[in-house]
Design a protein around this motif. Structure first.
Motif, PDB file in Angstrom:
ATOM      1  N   LYS A   1      -4.756  -1.024 -17.985  1.00  0.00           N
ATOM      2  CA  LYS A   1      -3.408  -1.309 -17.957  1.00  0.00           C
ATOM      3  C   LYS A   1      -2.787  -1.777 -16.585  1.00  0.00           C
ATOM      4  N   ARG A   2      -3.472  -1.614 -15.504  1.00  0.00           N
ATOM      5  CA  ARG A   2      -3.221  -2.064 -14.310  1.00  0.00           C
ATOM      6  C   ARG A   2      -3.522  -3.691 -14.421  1.00  0.00           C
ATOM      7  N   LYS A   3      -4.596  -3.865 -15.229  1.00  0.00           N
ATOM      8  CA  LYS A   3      -4.986  -5.501 -15.242  1.00  0.00           C
ATOM      9  C   LYS A   3      -3.813  -6.225 -15.749  1.00  0.00           C
TER      10      LYS A   3
ATOM     11  N   ALA B   1      -5.027  -0.132  -2.010  1.00  0.00           N
ATOM     12  CA  ALA B   1      -4.167   1.095  -1.669  1.00  0.00           C
ATOM     13  C   ALA B   1      -5.435   2.036  -2.449  1.00  0.00           C
ATOM     14  N   GLY B   2      -6.702   1.961  -2.275  1.00  0.00           N
ATOM     15  CA  GLY B   2      -7.691   2.844  -2.872  1.00  0.00           C
ATOM     16  C   GLY B   2      -7.453   2.846  -4.340  1.00  0.00           C
ATOM     17  N   LEU B   3      -7.273   1.424  -4.925  1.00  0.00           N
ATOM     18  CA  LEU B   3      -6.648   1.466  -6.202  1.00  0.00           C
ATOM     19  C   LEU B   3      -7.832   1.572  -7.226  1.00  0.00           C
ATOM     20  N   THR B   4      -7.938   2.659  -8.250  1.00  0.00           N
ATOM     21  CA  THR B   4      -8.802   2.460  -9.198  1.00  0.00           C
ATOM     22  C   THR B   4      -8.552   1.374 -10.193  1.00  0.00           C
ATOM     23  N   ILE B   5      -9.625   0.592 -10.836  1.00  0.00           N
ATOM     24  CA  ILE B   5      -9.425  -0.403 -11.742  1.00  0.00           C
ATOM     25  C   ILE B   5      -9.080   0.330 -13.162  1.00  0.00           C
TER      26      ILE B   5
ATOM     27  N   PHE C   1      -8.587   5.900   3.606  1.00  0.00           N
ATOM     28  CA  PHE C   1      -8.377   4.488   3.100  1.00  0.00           C
ATOM     29  C   PHE C   1      -7.156   3.561   3.600  1.00  0.00           C
ATOM     30  N   GLU C   2      -6.077   4.482   3.699  1.00  0.00           N
ATOM     31  CA  GLU C   2      -4.958   3.881   4.601  1.00  0.00           C
ATOM     32  C   GLU C   2      -3.900   4.939   4.865  1.00  0.00           C
ATOM     33  N   TYR C   3      -3.737   5.035   6.159  1.00  0.00           N
ATOM     34  CA  TYR C   3      -2.772   5.821   6.584  1.00  0.00           C
ATOM     35  C   TYR C   3      -2.099   5.250   8.047  1.00  0.00           C
TER      36      TYR C   3
ATOM     37  N   GLN D   1     -14.027   3.045 -10.039  1.00  0.00           N
ATOM     38  CA  GLN D   1     -14.377   2.199  -8.858  1.00  0.00           C
ATOM     39  C   GLN D   1     -12.802   1.402  -8.512  1.00  0.00           C
ATOM     40  N   TYR D   2     -13.013   1.313  -7.244  1.00  0.00           N
ATOM     41  CA  TYR D   2     -11.768   0.539  -6.387  1.00  0.00           C
ATOM     42  C   TYR D   2     -11.825  -0.709  -6.355  1.00  0.00           C
ATOM     43  N   ALA D   3     -11.001  -1.353  -6.472  1.00  0.00           N
ATOM     44  CA  ALA D   3     -10.700  -2.697  -6.045  1.00  0.00           C
ATOM     45  C   ALA D   3      -9.464  -3.200  -5.641  1.00  0.00           C
TER      46      ALA D   3
ATOM     47  N   THR E   1       0.772  -1.316   0.147  1.00  0.00           N
ATOM     48  CA  THR E   1       0.304   0.066   0.110  1.00  0.00           C
ATOM     49  C   THR E   1       0.931   1.364  -0.080  1.00  0.00           C
ATOM     50  N   ASN E   2       0.150   2.472  -0.285  1.00  0.00           N
ATOM     51  CA  ASN E   2       0.702   3.802   0.141  1.00  0.00           C
ATOM     52  C   ASN E   2       0.128   4.360   1.390  1.00  0.00           C
ATOM     53  N   ALA E   3       0.637   4.315   2.551  1.00  0.00           N
ATOM     54  CA  ALA E   3      -0.107   4.682   3.573  1.00  0.00           C
ATOM     55  C   ALA E   3      -0.299   6.178   3.748  1.00  0.00           C
ATOM     56  N   ALA E   4      -0.462   6.961   2.657  1.00  0.00           N
ATOM     57  CA  ALA E   4      -0.731   8.393   2.978  1.00  0.00           C
ATOM     58  C   ALA E   4      -1.968   8.934   2.410  1.00  0.00           C
ATOM     59  N   PHE E   5      -3.049   7.987   2.636  1.00  0.00           N
ATOM     60  CA  PHE E   5      -4.326   8.227   1.757  1.00  0.00           C
ATOM     61  C   PHE E   5      -5.483   7.794   2.781  1.00  0.00           C
ATOM     62  N   ALA E   6      -5.428   8.691   3.540  1.00  0.00           N
ATOM     63  CA  ALA E   6      -6.855   8.534   4.843  1.00  0.00           C
ATOM     64  C   ALA E   6      -7.874   9.047   3.986  1.00  0.00           C
TER      65      ALA E   6
ATOM     66  N   VAL F   1      -0.489  16.884  -8.051  1.00  0.00           N
ATOM     67  CA  VAL F   1      -1.330  15.660  -8.022  1.00  0.00           C
ATOM     68  C   VAL F   1      -0.298  14.582  -7.105  1.00  0.00           C
ATOM     69  N   GLN F   2      -0.839  13.418  -6.721  1.00  0.00           N
ATOM     70  CA  GLN F   2       0.046  12.320  -6.221  1.00  0.00           C
ATOM     71  C   GLN F   2       0.297  11.476  -7.770  1.00  0.00           C
ATOM     72  N   GLY F   3       1.836  11.259  -7.611  1.00  0.00           N
ATOM     73  CA  GLY F   3       2.563  10.719  -8.696  1.00  0.00           C
ATOM     74  C   GLY F   3       1.744   9.268  -8.895  1.00  0.00           C
ATOM     75  N   GLY F   4       1.428   9.022 -10.292  1.00  0.00           N
ATOM     76  CA  GLY F   4       1.102   7.610 -10.654  1.00  0.00           C
ATOM     77  C   GLY F   4      -0.329   7.340 -10.488  1.00  0.00           C
ATOM     78  N   THR F   5      -1.062   8.294  -9.875  1.00  0.00           N
ATOM     79  CA  THR F   5      -2.547   8.260  -9.591  1.00  0.00           C
ATOM     80  C   THR F   5      -3.418   8.387 -10.768  1.00  0.00           C
ATOM     81  N   THR F   6      -4.756   8.145 -10.624  1.00  0.00           N
ATOM     82  CA  THR F   6      -5.749   8.710 -11.745  1.00  0.00           C
ATOM     83  C   THR F   6      -5.807  10.126 -11.663  1.00  0.00           C
ATOM     84  N   GLY F   7      -5.485  10.942 -10.668  1.00  0.00           N
ATOM     85  CA  GLY F   7      -5.558  12.347 -10.630  1.00  0.00           C
ATOM     86  C   GLY F   7      -4.466  12.753 -11.557  1.00  0.00           C
TER      87      GLY F   7
HETATM   88  N1  ARG Z   1      -7.768   5.862  -6.702  1.00  0.00           N
HETATM   89  C1  ARG Z   1      -6.138   6.508  -7.255  1.00  0.00           C
HETATM   90  C2  ARG Z   1      -5.463   5.530  -8.094  1.00  0.00           C
HETATM   91  O1  ARG Z   1      -5.735   4.310  -8.212  1.00  0.00           O
HETATM   92  C3  ARG Z   1      -5.314   6.940  -6.276  1.00  0.00           C
HETATM   93  C4  ARG Z   1      -4.934   6.046  -5.404  1.00  0.00           C
HETATM   94  C5  ARG Z   1      -3.882   6.369  -4.173  1.00  0.00           C
HETATM   95  N2  ARG Z   1      -3.655   5.564  -3.303  1.00  0.00           N
HETATM   96  C6  ARG Z   1      -2.909   5.647  -2.126  1.00  0.00           C
HETATM   97  N3  ARG Z   1      -3.103   4.670  -1.387  1.00  0.00           N
HETATM   98  N4  ARG Z   1      -2.034   6.388  -2.058  1.00  0.00           N
HETATM   99  O2  ARG Z   1      -4.539   5.878  -8.719  1.00  0.00           O
END
Ligand code: ARG
Length: 259
Positions: free
Chosen positions: A96-98, A89-93, A38-40, A220-222, A31-36, A145-151
């Protein structure tokens, strides 16, 4: 000398067996625990919606949980390597990630949202995502933004997610959303784009910023499971169905959405 070698060999074999056992008794979650919420990190514990589900799932399997906290852009690709079983990790489906993981059934609907400084009035009359995007496209702004995210992909454009990308913007990647907002407060970026619940969480904790409450995306997160462990995917889906059915899932959500 011969005896020494035999002892060394026996030791090496034992170690092998022990590390093997060790791994079998553990569920390893990336995970990346800087995402309250969902994980912190709280004290010396990993907490949040995903972390509670991870703990519950480990218990359901009768395994010890090991959480590996890493940069978000390493989370998906870490799965299946060095013992990592699942990305939570609040991961969006995404398609590419598949290629890297097998996703469980979705467990949460999410979207990107814009965070601005409290005194910004540019978006006051907006009611749709298009209106927000049209304004941003004319402003020539820098977005954090946070690097690597959907944002990040929403800002830069992504075929994978079907995002056209924003115009005339500079995108600045940070290692987490909190740092991006701090950068905005310090005047280095104009806006921040991040997932809705983390955005609202940050706005509650940091003064001088607000969230424009309009969904910019539909996501959607999965959870992302090691492709080599189809039986683990099946078990996690079964566990998710069970906790949704018996109310545990809602309890977890309510617990973290309260504060
Ligand atoms: N939902 C977004 C994505 O999948 C952001 C997830 C960031 N999660 C985190 N634990 N930092 O790209």
């Amino acid at each position: 000398m011969k005896k020494f070698l035999t002892v060394m060999l026996a030791l090496a074999m034992c170690c092998g067996v022990f590390t093997g056992c060790d791994k079998e008794d553990k569920l390893v979650v990336a995970t990346n625990a800087a995402f309250a919420p969902f994980e912190y990190v709280e004290g010396d514990k990993y907490v949040g919606i995903d972390m509670d589900i991870a703990a519950g799932f480990a218990e359901y399997l009768g395994l010890e949980l090991e959480v590996r906290d890493m940069e978000f852009d390493a989370v998906v690709t870490s799965v299946g390597k060095n013992g990592v079983d699942i990305a939570m990790a609040g991961l969006t489906i995404s398609e590419k990630r598949k290629e890297s993981v097998d996703f469980t059934e979705p467990y949460y609907d999410a979207s990107q949202m814009l965070i601005v400084k409290s005194d910004v009035t540019d978006f006051d009359n907006c009611t749709t995502a298009d209106e927000i995007v049209n304004i941003i496209n004319t402003e020539g702004v820098t977005i954090g933004v946070q690097g690597g995210t959907t944002g990040e992909m929403f800002v830069k454009g992504s075929e994978d997610f079907g995002f056209a990308g924003l115009l005339n913007v500079e995108c600045k990647s940070h290692s987490n959303a909190g740092l991006a907002v701090t950068d905005m407060i310090n005047g280095n970026v104009d806006y921040v784009i991040v997932d809705e619940m983390p955005a609202k969480n940050i706005a509650k904790k940091m003064s001088g910023v607000k969230v424009i409450d309009i969904k910019l995306t539909d996501e959607q997160y999965a959870f992302g499971v090691d492709k080599a462990q189809p039986e683990l995917l099946e078990k996690l889906n079964a566990y998710l169905a069970e906790i949704k059915e018996n109310g545990t899932f809602d309890e977890i959500i309510n617990k973290y959405f309260q504060d």
